[in-house]
Design a protein around this motif. Structure first.
Motif, PDB file in Angstrom:
ATOM      1  N   ILE A 123      16.083 -28.881  13.716  1.00 46.98           N
ATOM      2  CA  ILE A 123      16.890 -27.793  13.179  1.00 46.98           C
ATOM      3  C   ILE A 123      17.397 -26.929  14.327  1.00 46.98           C
ATOM      4  O   ILE A 123      16.939 -27.058  15.462  1.00 46.98           O
ATOM      5  CB  ILE A 123      16.082 -26.913  12.191  1.00 46.98           C
TER       6      ILE A 123
ATOM      7  N   ASP B 121      18.296 -21.592  12.378  1.00 43.77           N
ATOM      8  CA  ASP B 121      17.593 -21.964  11.144  1.00 43.77           C
ATOM      9  C   ASP B 121      16.136 -21.513  11.186  1.00 43.77           C
ATOM     10  O   ASP B 121      15.596 -21.036  10.190  1.00 43.77           O
ATOM     11  CB  ASP B 121      17.643 -23.468  10.907  1.00 43.77           C
TER      12      ASP B 121
ATOM     13  N   ARG C 205      16.008 -17.702  10.743  1.00 44.47           N
ATOM     14  CA  ARG C 205      16.656 -17.189   9.526  1.00 44.47           C
ATOM     15  C   ARG C 205      15.680 -16.364   8.683  1.00 44.47           C
ATOM     16  O   ARG C 205      14.510 -16.692   8.579  1.00 44.47           O
ATOM     17  CB  ARG C 205      17.168 -18.383   8.710  1.00 44.47           C
TER      18      ARG C 205
ATOM     19  N   LYS D 189      19.643 -28.550   5.375  1.00 40.80           N
ATOM     20  CA  LYS D 189      20.387 -28.243   6.587  1.00 40.80           C
ATOM     21  C   LYS D 189      21.867 -28.547   6.406  1.00 40.80           C
ATOM     22  O   LYS D 189      22.237 -29.611   5.940  1.00 40.80           O
ATOM     23  CB  LYS D 189      19.823 -29.063   7.745  1.00 40.80           C
TER      24      LYS D 189
END
Length: 84
Positions: free
Chosen positions: A55, A59, A62, A71
């Motif tokens: 990722i 991400d 977040r 994703k």
């Protein structure tokens, strides 16, 4: 936020802390301390963890957890961008 996301991404992958350590090059002890909110990762460590999960760093950082299967991938199709 990274504490919660780290554990959630790890569990979503079905990985133990040891497996994440092996995949990321970050020690299992350090991962345990991160998940227990005893430590905060450096940018380099956070990037290693994100890369191990496949990722982006964004991400991992977040505010809202999103499982790896969600994703977003951008593709160029006939000159226009779209999310897949």
């Amino acid at each position: 936020m990274i504490v919660k996301n780290l554990e959630e991404f790890r569990k979503a992958k079905g990985w133990s802390q040891k497996k994440l350590a092996d995949q990321s090059g970050v020690s299992q002890t350090y991962i345990s301390e991160l998940e227990a909110a005893k430590k905060q990762p450096t940018v380099l460590i956070a990037q290693k963890l994100a890369t191990a999960f496949g990722i982006s760093l964004a991400d991992l950082l977040r505010d809202e957890f999103r499982a790896p299967k969600c994703k977003e991938v951008k593709e160029i199709d006939s000159g226009s961008e779209r999310s897949v």
